[in-house]
Write a protein that holds these residues in place. Structure first.
Motif, PDB file in Angstrom:
ATOM      1  N   SER C 138      33.000  21.525  43.418  1.00  0.00           N
ATOM      2  CA  SER C 138      33.411  22.746  42.747  1.00  0.00           C
ATOM      3  C   SER C 138      33.169  22.729  41.272  1.00  0.00           C
ATOM      4  O   SER C 138      32.947  21.470  40.856  1.00  0.00           O
ATOM      5  N   GLY C 139      32.902  23.792  40.390  1.00  0.00           N
ATOM      6  CA  GLY C 139      32.894  23.557  38.918  1.00  0.00           C
ATOM      7  C   GLY C 139      33.843  22.657  38.254  1.00  0.00           C
ATOM      8  O   GLY C 139      33.513  21.873  37.463  1.00  0.00           O
ATOM      9  N   GLY C 140      35.176  22.937  38.570  1.00  0.00           N
ATOM     10  CA  GLY C 140      35.883  22.428  37.752  1.00  0.00           C
ATOM     11  C   GLY C 140      35.891  20.675  38.365  1.00  0.00           C
ATOM     12  O   GLY C 140      36.297  19.735  37.592  1.00  0.00           O
TER      13      GLY C 140
ATOM     14  N   LYS E  48      37.729  29.494  45.395  1.00  0.00           N
ATOM     15  CA  LYS E  48      37.483  30.881  44.722  1.00  0.00           C
ATOM     16  C   LYS E  48      36.142  31.097  44.773  1.00  0.00           C
ATOM     17  O   LYS E  48      35.584  32.161  45.343  1.00  0.00           O
ATOM     18  N   SER E  49      35.275  30.279  44.226  1.00  0.00           N
ATOM     19  CA  SER E  49      33.763  30.353  44.221  1.00  0.00           C
ATOM     20  C   SER E  49      33.260  30.586  45.743  1.00  0.00           C
ATOM     21  O   SER E  49      32.635  31.315  45.893  1.00  0.00           O
ATOM     22  N   THR E  50      33.915  29.672  46.646  1.00  0.00           N
ATOM     23  CA  THR E  50      33.231  29.825  47.991  1.00  0.00           C
ATOM     24  C   THR E  50      33.761  31.304  48.362  1.00  0.00           C
ATOM     25  O   THR E  50      32.934  31.980  49.078  1.00  0.00           O
ATOM     26  N   PRO E  84      27.742  34.424  39.150  1.00  0.00           N
ATOM     27  CA  PRO E  84      28.155  32.951  39.821  1.00  0.00           C
ATOM     28  C   PRO E  84      28.893  32.067  38.563  1.00  0.00           C
ATOM     29  O   PRO E  84      28.413  32.571  37.366  1.00  0.00           O
ATOM     30  N   GLN E  85      29.578  31.223  38.844  1.00  0.00           N
ATOM     31  CA  GLN E  85      30.025  30.331  37.755  1.00  0.00           C
ATOM     32  C   GLN E  85      28.955  29.601  36.915  1.00  0.00           C
ATOM     33  O   GLN E  85      29.447  29.556  35.711  1.00  0.00           O
ATOM     34  N   LYS E  86      27.946  29.054  37.597  1.00  0.00           N
ATOM     35  CA  LYS E  86      26.843  28.649  36.808  1.00  0.00           C
ATOM     36  C   LYS E  86      25.959  29.797  36.340  1.00  0.00           C
ATOM     37  O   LYS E  86      25.784  30.896  37.048  1.00  0.00           O
ATOM     38  N   LEU E 160      33.085  38.445  39.300  1.00  0.00           N
ATOM     39  CA  LEU E 160      32.984  37.764  38.145  1.00  0.00           C
ATOM     40  C   LEU E 160      33.773  36.491  38.272  1.00  0.00           C
ATOM     41  O   LEU E 160      34.861  36.441  38.371  1.00  0.00           O
ATOM     42  N   ASP E 161      32.726  35.210  38.169  1.00  0.00           N
ATOM     43  CA  ASP E 161      33.398  34.035  38.386  1.00  0.00           C
ATOM     44  C   ASP E 161      33.653  33.270  37.197  1.00  0.00           C
ATOM     45  O   ASP E 161      32.567  32.855  36.532  1.00  0.00           O
ATOM     46  N   GLU E 162      34.696  33.241  36.544  1.00  0.00           N
ATOM     47  CA  GLU E 162      34.903  32.650  35.278  1.00  0.00           C
ATOM     48  C   GLU E 162      33.982  33.252  34.184  1.00  0.00           C
ATOM     49  O   GLU E 162      33.279  32.422  33.630  1.00  0.00           O
TER      50      GLU E 162
HETATM   51 MG    MG Z   1      34.386  27.774  41.097  1.00  0.00          MG
END
Ligand code: MG
Ligand code: ATP
Ligand code: ATP
Ligand code: BCT
Ligand code: MG
Lengths: 253, 308, 253, 253, 253
Positions: C138-140, E48-50, E84-86, E160-162
């Motif tokens: 994951s990102g973190g 969460k992203s999943t 996405p987060q990225k 919205l992911d972060e």
């Molecule tokens: Mg994430």
């Protein structure tokens, strides 16, 4: 593995193509010395089996040694060109030039320089093969993520460490593209090499058969060339999947 | 006679002019029967590239002997390339113009309006022009197509009406296939073009430095061709055994036909006549195929044929 | 004249752009003593990452000098440990092999490096992912791996560019705690970029506030909170005062 | 631009090579019909200028048309193969097979199918050129960042939109590698095509010159082939730099 | 039975790993009404992203269903706007062309799309970078570009992911303010992942707290603060109470 496993479509298309070919030849009554039917080719192959094997082994030997030579020279050159911009500017045009010369046109020179043995054939294979490898390797090395390289720079990595840990791994897919192209050309290269002057090998077998109007034998030799080349190509594909396991995860769809 | 001392056999390369065929039988026979070995020679027979190359190899000293033709030797001599013909393999020119029967080409007059398929050399055009002029035919009405390496049976399937062939190979093959052809033998319509093809060559330096080896080589080679003359069936089998991929039926038939042609009317296999050389060189010079007349006495020699 | 651990002297940086060039850093000077924990806050796009690129030697200032222990390290690499804003994990290395990258480059044998790294993986919540490729993180988790890689590089000076940006508050607090522990134990000198004012105040001895692009040092705020700091100080009055102050400074931009 | 500008090293190496060649030939007294010196070649070129131009134009025409045909066929095939996994599995081995067959071996068939005109030469060029383009394009399409593709998927982009906006642009560098390899082979391909049978073109000129032992003329033709091929190659390099402006920024070092 | 705008019914997700597979999401159920602003907070790596990948149709749940307006959108793409987060900016497109990507895919003419995007670039602080490639942007600027791209996609439901993870507090506040404005004006339904508890409380109607991996819904916290909300409420007592509560919930993990 996807590409290797599940050959059914390829087999299907090939079987379909062969059937079409067979029927076309049988129905249109094309002369056998113009276009033999697949069954004629198989027949020729079975009949000539020991002779063919003999010649095949020689051609394969030339192709493999030439290919390996090409890989070594290509990687060395790619590194040299990539490392020193002087070489890049100097060698690049020469590399290109080396590929644009029709080999047949300089056959006498090759013979004069390298004699009649296996060497000139190996040289021809290497000449044909090294170029796609060099070009793809250089391009692959250049495609490395500049962020990753910067990271290693901050760690004061040496040029060689950056190669080993970043640029080589990221050049691998591209390098393998080049290897596959080269593998494709390698056996044909050996055949062309034999054409320049030899007394054994599939190239000689084909030429003699062709001048004896034994077209089915020519095609039998072509079939062997095609099959061994595909085998070689597939082997490299497998090797690539073994060596690049991380790519699997990224390429789901 | 066996060699006096057990010297290491001398390595010798012979480069062919084309794919192995019945023109070369004598060489393969001599090799298979170990007649070269007896002379202390270890002979390797090498097939050339499509661009030919035997003349260059021999001239450069990379092959001691080669198979060539009078035309090539003349051409080479005209460029100061020091090759020398040392034997005529076939005494007379066995080539000529072949066409499928239904094209009705029986004399050079019939070439008019037809398509000729050749390899694109200037000398071809000159030859055809010469023979046509003899029959008051208009050379400009022939269309020349360059078909390269492709064979008679293939090209006549596609637009080409006639081609220049060796009867001993393609003509015989047509007989075997029961492919009806008309054949106009060149020497019949143009005796001045009865040149030697093929010939065995070596180079001037080699003649100067190793006349003994040349003698030995020719001794065995002559024996090989003489064997082929008297035992065509067995000679054919030897060729088939030595060379991969050949058509047995064709080789045997061709060998039978050629066995009568190698020596034909000559006192000995291999003999070359000066007038054949000078006539042809003159014809080439007349047709601007070579820049100037050559010294034919330097182009060939009978000196190395075994003394009978 | 004292020599500082890290000193920036009137650093300027301009970038070329599609249309013209523009200034990113304008006359940045900083003095950081050995063992200090200094943070930089400033508007997004002001030039914080650019400054780190200059200190780490990745890029060179248009004007000015950068000194480490009194020696210029302008354009010199390998003197500081840098954790860039992007994680830059190597896709072809497992998590474990990614975190030991810096050690490997320093010449530490792979096995030794792995052993050392394994000790820390647990604290970072990465233990069960040691043998996975980064694409499974994951990102973190990626960010934590990148931080561990930086720390293990074992330089005296650490440049951390938003190391905790992708972490939830609990994990972030755990990481902050761990970072302070490491810092105190090994007497690192830390330069820290963050967007969280709380974080800057909680961790730092001093905070540099950058202006909008082109970045200048707008103000230097001393954080005179006692150490060691307990997470509970966040609710204290001094903390709130400092936070307010920084917020106001930034808001004025 | 770096690769194109600043040709000095290349020129230097070439000039040095030519001088070496000239001296070698002059000193070792190699016969002119084996290896002519550069000055001999230039002489032959100047003398034969109008004839050479004639043949060159024909060969170039064949090469260009064949190359364009190859590009069209290759892109079409690459798309087909990439889009339908059925085709991928089915066509891939057939593509490879097509390259392993020595063209000379099937010259008679080419003649029967395509006659004696320009067509068979164009077909030979296309056969030689399309393979590296297909292979590199497919590999390039597969190298597209899966994250970018996912992003477009969430926007419900059509397959074609994903091609247009993500996969094509990221395949461009790889495609150009393929195009450059193909360009390198194109003129040589035309010459080989002419060898199989033609009335005009550099291949025929070389063959006839070789038959007449006019080796300097053979080399003059080779020189033209090499120079025009390099020109073609360089043109593609320039085009690439025009079409991929974003790559410039990433490839600083 | 009411139909919700977005409903998750007992969603499970397992991932395969190098060694075995493991659970990421376990029995996640959520009900979100039209126009609600709902946040998710949870430990890093919890899933969460999943979850967002599942809702956007990029990946499919191992079990369970996802409904939009009562209709299953499991495995269906294009129904929600996902950031996405990225950031996933396309390197070959300028900033302007990156933000209009979604509009283009919807078929809006490029010129119209550009005009609309240009109106917003200023608020996002990207106006002067419209024609630059992403490689010239800072981390925060990239994130803002990605957010603008998502909003311009113009779906009712936003994931919205972060989105503000890489922004300084001032810019972040500006963006938060702008997001609330947009939300109120266009009646979006927003699902929001953040690591900032402050942010979650300030923005949301409701906060879902996720447990450690495998993620379960640990608690649903209603944010009963009046709207419109002024930044000053952060210092209020209700705000602190809610914040405390969430922190405690997360800390227990
Ligand atoms: Mg994430
Ligand atoms: N492609 C994948 N293959 C295997 N495991 C994966 C994959 N993607 C995610 N995971 C795993 O699923 C879990 C949840 O990941 P996810 O990205 O959803 O976390 P997250 O809650 O978004 O974390 P963060 O806040 O750090 O971004 C992680 O443990 C991660 O390792
Ligand atoms: N390679 C580059 N070429 C041109 N401009 C650049 C380049 N790298 C950065 N910039 C510009 O320099 C400025 C500062 O960028 P930098 O990444 O240092 O910002 P930052 O303070 O780290 O921002 P953030 O907090 O968003 O990460 C930005 O305006 C950016 O557009
Ligand atoms: O020389 C050939 O590539 O056929
Ligand atoms: Mg930054």
């Amino acid at each position: 593995m996807k590409k290797i496993k599940n050959h059914y479509p390829a087999l299907l298309m090939i079987v379909f193509g062969l059937l079409l070919w067979e029927f076309f030849v049988r129905l249109s009554q094309v002369d056998i010395w113009i276009l033999p039917a697949p069954t004629d080719i198989i027949q020729a192959m079975v009949k000539q089996y020991p002779i063919l094997l003999d010649h095949t082994l020689i051609t394969l030997y030339e192709a493999l040694v030439g290919f390996l030579l090409a890989v070594i020279v290509a990687l060395f050159l790619a590194l040299l060109i990539d490392s020193f911009s002087f070489f890049k500017r100097g060698f690049y045009p020469i590399l290109v030039a080396s590929q644009t010369i029709p080999i047949i046109a300089i056959a006498p020179l090759l013979l004069i320089w390298f004699g009649y043995g296996l060497l000139p054939k190996i040289v021809v294979v290497a000449l044909v093969c090294f170029f796609p490898i060099v070009l793809n390797t250089i391009d692959g090395l250049n495609q490395a993520d500049s962020g990753l390289i910067s990271l290693l720079h901050t760690m004061n990595a040496t040029k060689w460490q950056i190669y080993k840990k970043v640029r080589f791994p990221s050049a691998l897919p591209s390098l393998f593209s080049g290897l596959r192209i080269a593998a494709t050309y390698s056996i044909m290269g050996a055949v062309i090499g034999e054409w320049l002057g030899a007394n054994k090998g599939l190239g000689i077998y084909m030429k003699n058969s062709s001048h004896s109007f034994l077209t089915a034998q020519v095609f039998a030799a072509i079939l062997i060339i095609v099959l061994t080349s595909i085998l070689f190509f597939s082997f490299l594909l497998l090797l690539e999947q073994k060596l690049i396991p991380w790519a699997k995860l990224n390429q789901e769809d | 006679e066996p060699p006096k001392e057990k010297a290491k056999p001398m390595n010798i390369q012979v480069m062919l002019d084309w794919v192995p065929n019945t023109n070369h039988t004598g060489l393969y026979v001599a090799k298979e029967k170990e007649w070269y070995q007896e002379q202390g020679l270890n002979v390797e027979i090498v097939q050339p590239s499509d661009g030919g190359g035997a003349a260059q190899m021999v001239a450069a000293g990379k092959a001691q002997f080669g198979i060539s033709a009078q035309e090539e030797v003349t051409n080479a001599r005209a460029q100061q390339i020091p090759i020398v013909s040392i034997a005529a393999i076939i005494q007379h020119n066995t080539s000529g113009f072949a066409s499928p029967k239904e094209k009705n080409i029986t004399t050079p007059k019939d070439f008019e309006g037809k398509n000729y398929g050749g390899w694109g050399a200037e000398s071809e055009k000159a030859v055809i022009q010469s023979v046509m002029e003899k029959y008051n035919a208009d050379f400009n009405k022939v269309k020349f197509l360059t078909v390269g390496d492709a064979d008679f049976f293939t090209i006549t399937k596609r637009d080409v009406d006639f081609e220049w062939i060796y009867y001993g190979w393609t003509g015989i093959d047509a007989e075997l296939r029961k492919f009806p052809i008309n054949y106009i033998e060149l020497r019949q319509i143009a005796p001045e073009l009865d040149y030697y093809t093929p010939v065995i060559i070596t180079n001037e330096t080699y003649i100067k430095e190793h006349p003994d080896i040349i003698k030995k080589f020719m001794e065995a080679t002559s024996k090989g061709y003489e064997f082929a003359i008297s035992n065509p069936e067995e000679a054919a089998n030897i060729l088939l055994k030595e060379v991969p991929g050949m058509n047995a039926e064709l080789v045997k038939a061709s060998q039978k036909w050629l066995s009568k042609k190698y020596q034909e009317d000559a006192p000995q296999w291999g003999i070359q006549k000066p007038e054949v050389w000078s006539n042809y060189a003159k014809w080439m010079a007349d047709h601007k195929l070579i820049p100037s007349m050559i010294d034919v006495n330097k182009a060939f020699t009978n000196d190395f044929l075994p003394k009978k | 004249m004292t020599t500082f651990k890290l000193e920036l002297q009137h650093v300027y940086k301009e970038y070329p752009l599609q249309n013209g060039s523009f200034k990113t850093l304008e006359d940045i000077s900083m003095q950081i003593e050995k063992g200090e924990f200094v943070s930089i806050i400033g508007p997004s796009g002001s030039g914080k990452s650019t400054l780190f690129n200059l200190i780490s030697g990745l890029d060179s200032p248009t004007k000015g000098d950068i000194l480490l222990d009194g020696q210029s390290i302008k354009n010199k690499k390998g003197f500081v440990s840098y954790m860039p804003q992007k994680d830059h994990l190597l896709p072809w290395r497992t998590v474990l092999d990614n975190v030991i990258l810096g050690m490997e480059i320093k010449g530490i044998p792979k096995e030794t490096a792995r052993k050392k790294a394994l000790e820390h993986l647990d604290v970072f919540g990465l233990a069960s992912f040691a043998n996975e490729y980064p694409s499974a993180l994951s990102g973190g988790m990626r960010q934590r791996a990148a931080l561990l890689r930086t720390i293990l590089l074992d330089n005296n000076v650490l440049l951390l560019d938003e190391p905790f940006g992708a972490l939830d508050e609990i994990t972030r607090m755990k990481m902050q705690h761990w970072l302070l522990e490491i810092w105190e134990k090994y007497h690192h000198t830390i330069l820290f970029v963050t967007h969280s004012i709380d974080e800057a105040v909680y961790l730092s001895d001093r905070v540099y506030v950058f202006s909008h692009r082109p970045a200048r040092v707008k103000e230097i705020v001393e954080i005179d909170l006692p150490r060691p700091r307990d997470p509970s100080i966040i609710t204290g009055e001094n903390f709130s005062r400092l936070k307010e102050r920084l917020l106001t400074l930034l808001a004025k931009e």
